[in-house]
Design an enzyme around this catalytic site. Structure first.
Site, short mmCIF file in Angstrom:
data_model
loop_
_atom_site.label_atom_id
_atom_site.label_comp_id
_atom_site.label_asym_id
_atom_site.label_seq_id
_atom_site.Cartn_x
_atom_site.Cartn_y
_atom_site.Cartn_z
N ASP A 67 2.13 -27.22 15.36
CA ASP A 67 0.85 -27.19 16.08
C ASP A 67 1.06 -26.85 17.56
O ASP A 67 2.09 -27.20 18.13
CB ASP A 67 0.18 -28.57 15.94
CG ASP A 67 -1.30 -28.52 16.24
OD1 ASP A 67 -1.84 -27.40 16.44
OD2 ASP A 67 -1.92 -29.60 16.29
N ASN A 69 -7.88 -23.15 7.67
CA ASN A 69 -7.60 -22.06 8.62
C ASN A 69 -8.33 -20.76 8.28
O ASN A 69 -8.46 -19.88 9.13
CB ASN A 69 -6.09 -21.78 8.71
CG ASN A 69 -5.32 -22.83 9.50
OD1 ASN A 69 -4.13 -23.02 9.29
ND2 ASN A 69 -6.00 -23.52 10.41
C1 FPP Z 1 -1.15 -24.20 14.77
O1 FPP Z 1 -1.37 -23.86 16.11
C2 FPP Z 1 -0.53 -23.13 14.05
C3 FPP Z 1 -1.08 -22.46 12.98
C4 FPP Z 1 -2.41 -22.71 12.44
C5 FPP Z 1 -0.35 -21.40 12.32
C6 FPP Z 1 1.12 -21.60 12.14
C7 FPP Z 1 1.70 -20.28 12.15
C8 FPP Z 1 2.89 -19.95 12.63
C9 FPP Z 1 3.86 -20.94 13.16
C10 FPP Z 1 3.23 -18.53 12.66
C11 FPP Z 1 4.43 -18.16 11.91
C12 FPP Z 1 4.42 -18.62 10.50
C13 FPP Z 1 4.94 -17.92 9.52
C14 FPP Z 1 5.04 -18.54 8.19
C15 FPP Z 1 5.43 -16.54 9.67
P1 FPP Z 1 -2.87 -23.74 16.61
O2 FPP Z 1 -3.25 -22.31 16.54
O3 FPP Z 1 -3.74 -24.67 15.85
O4 FPP Z 1 -2.69 -24.18 18.10
P2 FPP Z 1 -3.72 -25.02 19.01
O5 FPP Z 1 -3.92 -26.33 18.33
O6 FPP Z 1 -3.00 -25.12 20.31
O7 FPP Z 1 -4.96 -24.19 19.08
#
Ligand code: FPP
Length: 247
Positions: free
Chosen positions: A21, A69
């Site tokens: 996250d 998501n």
């Molecule tokens: C959470 O950060 C992250 C995600 C919803 C996506 C996770 C994806 C990756 C780590 C990219 C790479 C993965 C693969 C499998 C290639 P957020 O966007 O919710 O962050 P925030 O809470 O700060 O908005």
């Protein structure tokens, strides 16, 4: 200082699950788009798998994309899918070299066809690797997983392949996406949020939970070891008393 030296290699968690996250906040802090944050998340993925493998963790499961998501802006969803496709292709030689067996959980039939193809190809190419199982949770939701398990178990009861009396915890385990994985011992969530967010609800019944303020794109091998050291300093009682554990 090499943090790894402080780890007791006899008491390493078998299965570590991670809620990655903070990508969006990391990017925002740099005046960039959320997608920039996701692109910069890959080093953290690589470092975590490498660290886990070095100390003998058997399974690592990453929450890459939840059922919720899908509600994000299309541009971001598309970017995440492209990132998944490109990074799986790019990392395949490394997976082979390091004995990483790739696996997935979730309703992956909801992913775009090209993502499903790359994912299935990588799963198939790496199926004989034995160092570590790397599971991507994709279009994953724990409640949906449990609903599916209940439906499949019920079907077997209706078809008289199973009786009510025979249903126990193992029956449930065997009908979850994670049927081939050990129980989760440690769950790590980055970015300071302290929630489980519909991740592996059944499988985390006895997991130790570790929360860190580090944003996922900044997460490195040393942070992973910090979590392991913290885990090893806890006493896992599984409902017993402290005396019973130390006896
Ligand atoms: C959470 O950060 C992250 C995600 C919803 C996506 C996770 C994806 C990756 C780590 C990219 C790479 C993965 C693969 C499998 C290639 P957020 O966007 O919710 O962050 P925030 O809470 O700060 O908005």
């Amino acid at each position: 200082m090499d943090k790894k030296l402080h780890i007791n290699l006899e008491r390493v968690p078998k299965h570590v699950a991670i809620i990655m996250d903070g990508n969006g906040r990391w990017a925002k802090g740099r005046g960039m788009s959320r997608i920039f944050g996701h692109k910069n998340a890959l080093t953290a993925v690589r470092e975590s798998v490498k660290a886990a493998s070095k100390i003998g963790v058997n399974a690592i499961t990453l929450y890459a994309f939840s059922t919720e998501n899908w509600k994000r802006p299309k541009l971001e969803v598309d970017a995440l899918m492209s990132l998944l496709i490109n990074s799986l292709k790019k990392e395949l030689p490394d997976f082979m070299q390091n004995g990483v067996k790739v696996n997935s959980i979730g309703s992956t039939d909801q992913l775009p066809k090209n993502a499903q193809k790359v994912l299935n190809d990588v799963i198939s190419e790496t199926k004989n690797n034995t160092e570590i199982i790397l599971t991507f949770a994709l279009s994953y939701g724990a409640r949906e997983e449990i609903v599916n398990a209940i439906k499949n178990i019920s079907k077997k009861v209706v078809n008289k392949e199973l009786t009510l009396e025979k249903i126990d915890e193992n029956t449930i385990n065997n009908h979850l996406y994670t049927f081939n994985l050990p129980e989760v011992d440690l769950m790590i969530r980055t970015s300071g949020e302290q929630r489980i967010s519909n991740f592996l609800l059944w499988q985390m019944a006895y997991a130790e939970l570790y929360f860190t303020d580090v944003l996922w794109p900044d997460f490195r091998e040393a942070h992973f070891y910090d979590a392991i050291i913290d885990y090893q300093n806890r006493e896992r009682r599984f409902g017993k008393t402290s005396e019973q554990i130390t006896e």
